[in-house]
Design an enzyme around this catalytic site. Structure first.
Site, PDB file in Angstrom:
ATOM      1  N   ASN A   1     -27.352 -21.859  62.633  1.00 40.43           N
ATOM      2  CA  ASN A   1     -27.390 -21.035  61.419  1.00 40.43           C
ATOM      3  C   ASN A   1     -28.752 -21.176  60.781  1.00 40.43           C
ATOM      4  O   ASN A   1     -29.330 -22.262  60.762  1.00 40.43           O
ATOM      5  CB  ASN A   1     -26.324 -21.477  60.416  1.00 40.43           C
ATOM      6  CG  ASN A   1     -26.533 -20.851  59.042  1.00 40.43           C
ATOM      7  OD1 ASN A   1     -27.236 -21.399  58.198  1.00 40.43           O
ATOM      8  ND2 ASN A   1     -25.948 -19.694  58.823  1.00 40.43           N
TER       9      ASN A   1
ATOM     10  N   ASN B   1     -26.303 -15.949  61.105  1.00 42.50           N
ATOM     11  CA  ASN B   1     -26.281 -16.162  59.657  1.00 42.50           C
ATOM     12  C   ASN B   1     -24.855 -15.992  59.158  1.00 42.50           C
ATOM     13  O   ASN B   1     -23.983 -15.468  59.865  1.00 42.50           O
ATOM     14  CB  ASN B   1     -27.267 -15.254  58.908  1.00 42.50           C
ATOM     15  CG  ASN B   1     -26.908 -13.777  58.987  1.00 42.50           C
ATOM     16  OD1 ASN B   1     -25.764 -13.404  59.250  1.00 42.50           O
ATOM     17  ND2 ASN B   1     -27.878 -12.914  58.741  1.00 42.50           N
ATOM     18  N   GLU B   2     -24.615 -16.435  57.947  1.00 42.68           N
ATOM     19  CA  GLU B   2     -23.252 -16.473  57.433  1.00 42.68           C
ATOM     20  C   GLU B   2     -22.661 -15.093  57.201  1.00 42.68           C
ATOM     21  O   GLU B   2     -21.439 -14.930  57.149  1.00 42.68           O
ATOM     22  CB  GLU B   2     -23.170 -17.307  56.155  1.00 42.68           C
ATOM     23  CG  GLU B   2     -24.137 -16.938  55.074  1.00 42.68           C
ATOM     24  CD  GLU B   2     -25.434 -17.735  55.128  1.00 42.68           C
ATOM     25  OE1 GLU B   2     -25.926 -18.138  54.069  1.00 42.68           O
ATOM     26  OE2 GLU B   2     -25.967 -17.944  56.245  1.00 42.68           O
ATOM     27  N   GLN B   3     -23.510 -14.060  57.056  1.00 42.60           N
ATOM     28  CA  GLN B   3     -22.993 -12.714  56.826  1.00 42.60           C
ATOM     29  C   GLN B   3     -22.324 -12.116  58.057  1.00 42.60           C
ATOM     30  O   GLN B   3     -21.708 -11.063  57.972  1.00 42.60           O
ATOM     31  CB  GLN B   3     -24.123 -11.792  56.346  1.00 42.60           C
ATOM     32  CG  GLN B   3     -24.500 -11.983  54.882  1.00 42.60           C
ATOM     33  CD  GLN B   3     -25.462 -13.119  54.651  1.00 42.60           C
ATOM     34  OE1 GLN B   3     -25.831 -13.840  55.569  1.00 42.60           O
ATOM     35  NE2 GLN B   3     -25.904 -13.298  53.411  1.00 42.60           N
ATOM     36  N   GLY B   4     -22.442 -12.773  59.202  1.00 43.75           N
ATOM     37  CA  GLY B   4     -21.713 -12.301  60.381  1.00 43.75           C
ATOM     38  C   GLY B   4     -22.584 -11.905  61.552  1.00 43.75           C
ATOM     39  O   GLY B   4     -22.074 -11.400  62.553  1.00 43.75           O
TER      40      GLY B   4
END
Length: 539
Positions: free
Chosen positions: A293, A319-322
């Site tokens: 990440n 990344n955390e948004q997908g």
């Protein structure tokens, strides 16, 4: 489903309503026209009043757009989000104690949408234990008037957990690209998917109103069914904004939506300087096949280093948004990605993260204490929020924090491979005590994490007794240039190493060879045995 104007949508909002807002960061999937219409109505009529805003990710251009449209005393009563930094108007109101403000972990709010949609009593998770989110510390509150109550400690099967309770919803402002005449919504031009479906379901479960802003309309039964992200049964109203931008900075980039892949050479490299030095040293922790990440701040630069050094096919950046694979975007459009292999919904990405799916997390730090605890969320009246930081840092196998040793007009350079400090930063970032704990070193140690802090002149690790200095840059005196610039004295490794000289030269450093020389690691012992047997047979 009815098609209405943004002004008509704003008129649906009543005093005291809680508005759920979709989107991420700098305009990704943010219903900007709807938020602007609410502000315009308030400025003209002084109504609606006493609203609660809820957004999983902070939304705004760090000026006047996004959630800042709601940043008027009287209009807003409470803000619930993971980050306030994108909306300086909210920061001001919270810092002056004129609104209630909570900054919960991004993954918690994202996953909570699904629990609320299903009517469950809340989200049960270990994310946030021993951090400022823990109710035994600040309980995620960012202003004195903010009451406790949305999170509590519970014991289950002999272990401590945090229970995050449902948040109120009266109306949801969501965004897609295309809606048909039945209200089915697709997201083909969006750079992130977020939790649009869960938000719509949670709002419907709460008896609220779902309004979706889109760029265009299509005839009934003409949208590909598999492309529909929010079915029409969940949509009450659609607002069309033909000038809808993909992000605040970008009208439309087809590589952001996965419509095309760009040549790797088109990914702009980082200029040589402190940030590049930090990211290069951080990248030396990669290994073939690593799943990573990239958090906000300096660490987003790792994607450009990977592209420049020919590593994008050797590791998987997320990344955390997908976004999975490719190169997560840096700068004001961060949150999206280019040349990615897959784009999934944000709650599912956090499921993967919370389940220990990350080999390495590359994150930024703002303040570090002697134990190795980290603060990224608040510094006096400067309220940032925590974003996905806690979910990511708490659950990755290895965490590499990156940042300069000091901040504030730091002037540092490299001459003939040696570090030259022309002007020291005004602010120390390694301090005796933190205002808020966002990363708990104790939690990391209990999980066997490897934790490093990479700066432009030194590298630290967390050992059994706290922070330990393990590397210094060429030309750096560890006592004068590192320890004397800290607010405490760390342990010093018995064999203090010198950082790799290739990091400090302007040209390519041959990072691919460094990474590929490291052994590939496998999550499953059975998979590792299979590969070992195959390699033995090949010999």
């Amino acid at each position: 489903m009815e098609k209405i104007t943004a002004q008509q949508a704003a008129a649906l909002v009543e005093d005291g309503d809680a508005i759920l807002i979709s989107g991420s960061g700098g305009g990704h999937s943010v219903p900007e026209a709807l938020l602007a219409a609410v502000e315009a109505r308030f400025l003209a009529e002084q109504s609606p009043r006493g609203l609660t805003s809820i957004s999983v990710v902070g939304v705004g251009d760090r000026a006047a757009l996004g959630a800042s449209h709601l940043a008027h005393e009287g209009l807003l009563r409470r803000a619930i989000t993971s980050a306030l930094v994108d909306s300086p108007g909210l920061v001001t109101l919270a810092a002056q104690d004129r609104i209630e403000a909570y900054t919960f972990p991004q993954g918690v709010l994202s996953q909570l949408m699904r629990d609320m949609a299903a009517g469950r009593p809340g989200l049960l998770t270990k994310t946030g234990l021993q951090s400022f989110v823990d109710p035994r510390q600040q309980g995620a509150r960012q202003s004195p008037r903010t009451p406790p109550g949305f999170v509590e400690v519970v014991e289950l099967a002999g272990e401590e957990w945090l229970l995050f309770k449902p948040v109120p919803i009266d109306i949801a402002f969501l965004r897609g690209t295309t809606a048909d005449e039945d209200g089915n919504v697709t997201m083909e031009e969006e750079a992130v998917l977020g939790e649009m479906l869960a938000m719509a379901q949670a709002t419907r479960r709460a008896g609220g109103i779902v309004v979706v802003q889109v760029k265009r309309m299509a005839r009934r039964a003409t949208l590909p069914p598999k492309a529909v992200k929010v079915p029409g049964i969940l949509v009450d109203f659609v607002v069309v904004d033909p000038e809808q931008r993909q992000t605040y900075m970008t009208y439309y980039d087809p590589s952001y939506s996965g419509e095309l892949r760009i040549p790797t050479d088109d990914i702009k490299p980082l200029p040589f300087g402190a940030r590049k030095v930090i990211v290069r040293r951080a990248a030396m922790e990669l290994f073939p096949g690593a799943i990573c990440n990239l958090g906000a701040g300096v660490s987003t630069g790792l994607s450009t280093i990977a592209a420049e050094e020919g590593l994008l096919d050797e590791v998987t950046l997320t990344n955390e948004q997908g976004i999975i694979g490719g190169a997560p975007i840096t700068g004001r459009d961060s949150g999206g990605g280019q040349n990615f292999a897959a784009m999934i919904e944000q709650p599912a990405q956090f499921d993967f993260y919370d389940g220990g799916g990350l080999d390495v997390a590359f994150l930024s730090f703002a303040e570090v204490d002697p134990a190795g605890n980290v603060n990224v969320s608040r510094f006096g009246d400067r309220i940032i929020g925590v974003g996905g930081f806690i979910n990511i840092s708490q659950n990755a196998r290895t965490v590499v924090f990156g940042g300069t040793l000091t901040a504030g007009d730091l002037d540092i350079g490299w001459e003939d491979g040696r570090t030259v400090i022309r002007k020291e930063g005004r602010h120390r970032k390694f301090v005796p005590k933190l205002e808020q704990v966002c990363y708990s070193a104790a939690i990391g140690r209990s999980r066997g994490q490897v934790t490093l802090f990479v700066t432009e002149r030194a590298v630290f690790r967390i050992g059994g007794d706290g922070l330990e200095l393990v590397e210094v840059a060429p030309g750096i005196d560890g006592e004068r240039d590192v320890i004397a610039q800290m607010g405490f004295r760390p342990r010093v490794a018995a064999h203090l190493a010198t950082m790799d000289a290739r990091i400090f030269a302007p040209g390519l450093m041959g990072l691919a060879a460094v990474v590929n020389a490291r052994p590939r690691q496998y999550r499953s012992a059975r998979v590792a045995r299979w590969h070992a047997a195959r390699e033995a047979g090949a010999r």
